[in-house]
Motif scaffolding. Structure first.
Motif: not given
Ligand code: TYM
Length: 329
Positions: A160-168, A174-176
């Motif tokens: 979850r942390v990685l997904a949020r960091r990547f998207n930011r 948008s949500e990649i």
């Protein structure tokens, strides 16, 4: 529409805890769930602490066991992690720069492992990267829900942390990468029969394996740790949970509730409880083993071929989207 994923390492015979923690939620949703459901054997992960030769022997058998536990290949896409290794590994390597060594060392499973192996210096890098690769497994199928046992929650948190960091960083609003959630089977942690921590392959005496001979179950459960009449502990609570999870009828569930209440009221019912638990576990294992005998390794290989194609299509899509967002094309 949602997407579900779960994975199992092919490091040995599956236990009944693997079944209730990860497979049963899938079996329960597969007939009604409208989205896509993916179940894979995490063979690349197995290499963190097992020999490649062993893993390549075990992976087909592990998938066969997953199918025998009720996974319906008509509804569920099944594949091996190694079938999409090239895409998954690339995404994992893009994620590496978004998490620090210190953060990974705080993941409880790694902390324990480092303690056991006497310090971080000897920890191999693949173990350290384990949560990153696991995040990539989930991301490659755009999964938003992941049924896993409680031991895996810290890994989902890293994802979850990685997904949020990547998207930011690259999402431009948008949500990649889809941010995944644990699929709630309320903190499921099946304890070892002998009270030695969680049920796991590393403590075979305290585990019930799906391929255990049915006539050995009575004596395994007979020796299980319980609690004095009127008292409750984590181990006995878990035996009740496991029994409830394996119950098929309301009568069985009612009988378990009555035994639970009687025990708390100070009555000596552990003998009756163990008999019922033995009946429930044996019934489940008998069904599993009959299914297992009906499936051949060749059938598994054929199913993986079909599943691998679908998994690859989705993994290509995600890798393309990730690279585009990173402007690394
Ligand atoms: P693994 O192979 O250790 O375990 C498979 C599943 O069984 C669950 N489980 C338990 N559940 C309740 N009580 C227990 N005592 C118990 N022991 C095991 C685990 O929580 C798990 O759900 N890292 C994963 C494999 C993996 C994965 C993934 C899972 C790799 N990539 C992506 C989901 C999504 C693992 O080692 O599971």
């Amino acid at each position: 529409m949602g997407r579900v994923i779960t994975g199992v390492r092919p490091t040995g015979d599956l236990s009944i805890a693997n079944y209730v923690g990860a497979m049963k939620p899938i079996v329960e949703l597969q007939d009604t769930y409208e989205g896509s459901v993916n179940v894979f054997v995490a063979d690349v992960h197995g290499l963190t602490d097992q020999e490649p030769e062993l893993i390549s022997r075990m992976r087909i058998d592990t998938m066969r066991s997953l199918l025998a536990s009720g996974i319906d290949p008509e509804r569920i896409n099944v594949y091996l992690q190694s079938q999409i290794e090239s895409q998954t590994d690339v995404v994992a390597s893009y994620l590496d720069r978004h998490i620090s060594t210190a953060e990974l060392l705080r993941v409880p499973t790694l902390k324990d492992k480092a303690k056991k192996d006497q310090g971080v210096e000897t920890l191999n890098v693949s173990l350290l990267r384990y949560p990153v690769l696991m995040a990539a497994d989930i991301f490659m199928q755009d999964a938003d829900e992941v049924p896993v046992g409680q031991d895996q929650y810290p890994h989902i948190e890293v994802a979850r942390v990685l997904a949020r960091r990547f998207n930011r960083e690259y999402g431009d609003g948008s949500e990649i990468i889809v941010v995944p959630n644990v699929m709630a089977v309320e903190g499921l942690r099946i304890a070892a029969l002998d009270g030695g921590g969680k049920m796991s392959k590393s403590n075979p005496k305290g585990a019930i394996f799906l391929k255990d001979p049915i006539d050995s179950i009575g004596s395994k459960i007979g020796k299980a740790k319980t609690a004095a009449a009127g008292e409750m502990n984590e181990t006995l609570e878990s035996h009740f949970t496991l029994s409830r999870e394996l119950s098929k009828t309301q009568d069985q569930r009612d009988a378990l509730d009555r035994l639970y209440d009687a025990h708390l009221d100070g009555h000596n019912v552990m003998g009756s409880f163990k008999s019922l638990m033995t009946e429930l576990v044996s019934g489940f294992l008998a069904e599993f083993q009959a299914n297992y005998d009906q499936i051949s390794d060749e059938q598994v290989v054929d199913l993986l071929e079909v599943g691998g194609v679908k998994a690859n299509e989705q993994a290509d899509l995600v890798l393309g989207r990730v690279r585009k967002a990173m402007k690394f094309v």
